[in-house]
Design an enzyme around this catalytic site. Structure first.
Site, mmCIF file in Angstrom:
data_model
loop_
_atom_site.group_PDB
_atom_site.id
_atom_site.type_symbol
_atom_site.label_atom_id
_atom_site.label_comp_id
_atom_site.label_asym_id
_atom_site.label_seq_id
_atom_site.Cartn_x
_atom_site.Cartn_y
_atom_site.Cartn_z
ATOM 1 N N ASP A 141 0.827 -1.201 0.000
ATOM 2 C CA ASP A 141 0.000 0.000 0.000
ATOM 3 C C ASP A 141 0.863 1.253 0.000
ATOM 4 O OD1 ASP A 141 -2.218 -1.602 0.069
ATOM 5 O OD2 ASP A 141 -2.530 -1.427 2.227
ATOM 6 N N ILE A 142 0.276 2.377 -0.361
ATOM 7 C CA ILE A 142 1.017 3.629 -0.466
ATOM 8 C C ILE A 142 1.705 3.999 0.846
ATOM 9 C CG2 ILE A 142 -1.069 4.995 0.045
ATOM 10 C CD1 ILE A 142 0.122 7.168 -1.834
#
Length: 338
Positions: free
Chosen positions: A121-122
């Site tokens: 994920d970011i």
């Protein structure tokens, strides 16, 4: 290459077409993953021998002319794997529709086109494996590989070790079943708790969703390892290639599938691997600072003579004189006489 006979042994039955599926070949060339290759085909962006491909249900042998997005399919190179320390704030995608910075935009210029093994994920940091072989990426990210992904987690809330131990039997969250998870409390820091988690599936947002079900809110997530590969001393943004011999060892039964196609008998550079050396059919990783051979095949000037090799000299040391030098083995003639 001859077509394979029908599994039943009946030669009158249907035969398996020779070659490999077109999507697999595109993935092996490092253009993208197999699933992405199938999407390219569906979008009409792949041609074979001048004809636009409409379905991925096609086997190719390598003798065809394959064009992807107007460019010839690059020759397959030996599979390579890199360890990358992904910083928070980068998205793991080739192109982001929201215009956010991607992992691939931050890689050094000397890194070839690569795809990620799974995604982070970011806001997730830590180890991300990258490879130039889409088929290798597909293999490594499958849960059936059995490799444990290990994470360090900081989460807001309270929890006991007894509650975490229940995750060993798996858990269902909003209709999604997650497999066994090993979770240990490392320390409590104010309103936060630090945990170490180990899981084998790595489903989308698995750690955050599972811990949220237990009443914890994850505010920092760091992947420490993916199977046998550790983040080690990599700093955020650092990238380091996994030695080829280590990769082949870890692939086990799959090693032959991803090893270079052949090793030249002369000991010269391997196909598709400039400067690579071979010994006994296995690749030898060149270390930084190694000097190239003066002649093809690794021979140095004066190292060989027609009809044979130059006798090896043994190093000796004269203890009394304190000098060193080289001479022929003094016992060689005696051994020949006996």
């Amino acid at each position: 290459m001859n077509a394979k006979p029908h599994p039943s042994g009946d030669s009158s039955g249907p035969e398996t077409p020779e070659g490999d599926r077109i999507a697999k070949v595109i993935a092996r060339a490092g253009v993208c993953s197999r699933r992405e290759a199938e999407k390219l085909i569906e979008d009409g962006r792949v041609t074979v021998n001048g004809k636009v491909l409409k379905s991925p249900a096609l086997n190719v042998t390598g003798r065809e002319t394959i064009i992807v997005d107007g460019k010839a399919l690059p020759a397959r190179e030996p599979a390579r794997l890199w360890r990358y320390h992904k910083p928070a704030g980068l998205v793991t995608t080739a192109k982001d529709p929201e215009g956010r910075t991607t992992v691939f935009e931050k890689l050094p210029e000397d890194i070839p086109r690569v795809v990620s093994v799974g995604r982070l994920d970011i806001n997730t940091e830590g180890l991300l494996l990258l490879t130039n072989d889409g088929e290798l990426a597909r293999l490594l990210e499958l849960p059936s590989t059995g490799w444990t992904r290990r994470y360090r987690v900081r989460a807001w809330g309270r929890i006991t070790q007894a509650d975490l131990d229940k995750l060993k039997n798996g858990i269902t969250v909003e209709g999604v079943r997650y497999g066994p998870i090993e979770a240990v409390i490392d320390k409590v820091q104010g309103s936060n708790v630090w945990l170490t988690l180990g899981l084998k599936e790595g489903k989308n947002r698995e750690v955050k969703r599972v811990l949220s079900e237990l009443g914890l809110s994850v505010n920092r997530l760091i992947r420490l390892s993916f199977g046998p590969f550790q983040i080690g001393d990599l700093e955020p943004g650092d990238i380091k290639q996994v030695p080829n011999r280590v990769l082949m060892d870890q692939l086990g039964a799959h090693a032959e599938q991803f090893a270079p196609a052949e090793a030249p008998p002369s000991g010269g550079p391997a196909p598709g691997r400039p400067g690579g050396k071979w010994a006994g059919g296995k690749p030898v990783v060149r270390k930084a600072g190694d000097k190239p051979s003066a002649k093809p095949g690794g021979a140095k000037p004066g190292g060989t003579k027609p009809g044979g090799t130059k006798p090896k000299l043994k190093t000796f040391r004269d203890k009394k004189a304190g000098t060193t030098g080289k001479r022929k083995d003094p016992h060689a003639d005696r051994r020949r006489r006996t």
